[in-house]
Design a protein around this motif. Structure first.
Motif, PDB file in Angstrom:
ATOM      1  N   ASP A  86      -3.651   1.061 -11.545  1.00  0.00           N
ATOM      2  CA  ASP A  86      -3.275   1.500 -12.807  1.00  0.00           C
ATOM      3  C   ASP A  86      -1.784   1.688 -13.060  1.00  0.00           C
ATOM      4  O   ASP A  86      -1.228   1.352 -13.943  1.00  0.00           O
ATOM      5  CB  ASP A  86      -4.182   2.580 -12.798  1.00  0.00           C
ATOM      6  N   GLN A  87      -0.995   2.433 -12.139  1.00  0.00           N
ATOM      7  CA  GLN A  87       0.419   2.666 -12.161  1.00  0.00           C
ATOM      8  C   GLN A  87       1.200   1.448 -12.322  1.00  0.00           C
ATOM      9  O   GLN A  87       1.968   1.315 -13.098  1.00  0.00           O
ATOM     10  CB  GLN A  87       0.900   3.504 -11.018  1.00  0.00           C
ATOM     11  N   VAL A  88       0.757   0.470 -11.550  1.00  0.00           N
ATOM     12  CA  VAL A  88       1.414  -0.953 -11.528  1.00  0.00           C
ATOM     13  C   VAL A  88       1.278  -1.278 -12.826  1.00  0.00           C
ATOM     14  O   VAL A  88       2.152  -1.854 -13.595  1.00  0.00           O
ATOM     15  CB  VAL A  88       1.154  -1.719 -10.255  1.00  0.00           C
TER      16      VAL A  88
ATOM     17  N   LEU B  10      -6.363   2.749  -4.072  1.00  0.00           N
ATOM     18  CA  LEU B  10      -6.181   1.559  -4.646  1.00  0.00           C
ATOM     19  C   LEU B  10      -6.176   1.284  -6.094  1.00  0.00           C
ATOM     20  O   LEU B  10      -5.479   0.689  -6.696  1.00  0.00           O
ATOM     21  CB  LEU B  10      -7.170   0.540  -4.174  1.00  0.00           C
ATOM     22  N   LYS B  11      -7.347   1.906  -6.954  1.00  0.00           N
ATOM     23  CA  LYS B  11      -7.312   2.050  -8.281  1.00  0.00           C
ATOM     24  C   LYS B  11      -6.275   2.925  -8.862  1.00  0.00           C
ATOM     25  O   LYS B  11      -5.475   2.148  -9.832  1.00  0.00           O
ATOM     26  CB  LYS B  11      -8.478   2.606  -8.556  1.00  0.00           C
TER      27      LYS B  11
ATOM     28  N   ILE C 221       6.496   2.268  -6.979  1.00  0.00           N
ATOM     29  CA  ILE C 221       5.171   2.950  -7.137  1.00  0.00           C
ATOM     30  C   ILE C 221       4.568   3.351  -5.598  1.00  0.00           C
ATOM     31  O   ILE C 221       4.086   2.709  -4.861  1.00  0.00           O
ATOM     32  CB  ILE C 221       4.315   2.502  -7.722  1.00  0.00           C
ATOM     33  N   PRO C 222       5.065   4.720  -5.281  1.00  0.00           N
ATOM     34  CA  PRO C 222       4.588   4.947  -3.676  1.00  0.00           C
ATOM     35  C   PRO C 222       3.349   5.430  -3.564  1.00  0.00           C
ATOM     36  O   PRO C 222       2.673   5.948  -4.714  1.00  0.00           O
ATOM     37  CB  PRO C 222       5.634   6.250  -3.440  1.00  0.00           C
TER      38      PRO C 222
ATOM     39  N   LEU D 282       0.876  -1.169   0.120  1.00  0.00           N
ATOM     40  CA  LEU D 282       0.111   0.081  -0.047  1.00  0.00           C
ATOM     41  C   LEU D 282       0.879   1.195  -0.218  1.00  0.00           C
ATOM     42  O   LEU D 282       0.410   2.327  -0.499  1.00  0.00           O
ATOM     43  CB  LEU D 282      -0.848   0.083   1.209  1.00  0.00           C
ATOM     44  N   THR D 283       2.075   1.218   0.636  1.00  0.00           N
ATOM     45  CA  THR D 283       2.853   2.382   0.591  1.00  0.00           C
ATOM     46  C   THR D 283       4.008   2.368  -0.500  1.00  0.00           C
ATOM     47  O   THR D 283       4.449   3.609  -0.575  1.00  0.00           O
ATOM     48  CB  THR D 283       3.532   2.507   2.146  1.00  0.00           C
TER      49      THR D 283
END
Length: 199
Positions: A69-71, A64-65, A47-48, A33-34
């Motif tokens: 999306d970034q991941v 979360l979305k 991805i922070p 999450l962080t």
């Protein structure tokens, strides 16, 4: 005048040469999450994200979305994604949100028809160090030493180890590892091998 030919009769026919092993595109994902670590052929990235315990449902969903999306953007198109499985004994953080993020990412990978492998935390540590109980600092040190990587944090180190394990399972290891370390691959959930093809 002779008719043109599609080949030079003076040149011997081409011989098919077996080249190097297929170059698989494998991603390693350490979901958090962080700070989610992502490792691909292009390197590692973090991805922070930040949130608060009192965030509303809408805020939590948006967060979360956004992470997912970034991941998925960082992963791109790959032949296999190796994601760290949940830590069942973990009591810190928001278990619901962490599990939700994990499934959002897995769902996104599956929607792209990317085969997904799940590697438990202890298997990740064992593959890196030979000891399933190793702490993150030891895994990071082992990853830097074995792969010659410059890593800024343990999330990226974990992601690199997950990627390396996936390549090893496919028969094209990133680096040679001792048999005791490789034994960790047996404790993972792998997709059908036929489903993983170098594109």
């Amino acid at each position: 005048m002779t008719a043109p030919t599609l080949f030079d009769p003076e040149r011997p026919a081409a011989v098919m040469v077996v080249g190097p092993p297929a170059r698989y595109r494998v991603a390693g994902l350490d979901v958090s999450l962080t700070g989610t670590g992502v490792a691909t052929l292009g390197g590692t990235t973090l991805i922070p994200s930040t949130g608060r315990r009192k965030d509303t449902i809408v805020q939590r969903r948006t967060r979360l979305k956004g992470i997912a999306d970034q991941v998925l953007t960082a992963v791109g198109v790959v032949d296999l994604a190796v994601i760290e499985g949940p830590s069942h004994h973990s009591v810190g953080g928001s278990v619901w949100d962490r599990g939700g993020l994990w499934w959002l990412i897995v769902d996104g990978l599956c929607a792209r028809d990317i085969p997904v492998a799940v590697m438990p935390p202890m298997s990740r540590a064992k593959y890196a160090t030979g000891n399933g109980g190793s702490r993150k600092a030891a895994v990071m040190e082992a990853a830097q030493r074995r792969y010659g990587a410059v890593l800024d944090n343990d999330n990226e180190a974990d992601a690199l180890v997950l990627r390396a394990a996936g390549l090893d399972w496919l028969g094209v290891p990133l680096a040679e590892v001792p048999d005791g370390h490789r034994a960790a691959l047996a404790g993972c959930q792998w997709p059908e091998r036929e489903a993983v093809t170098a594109r």
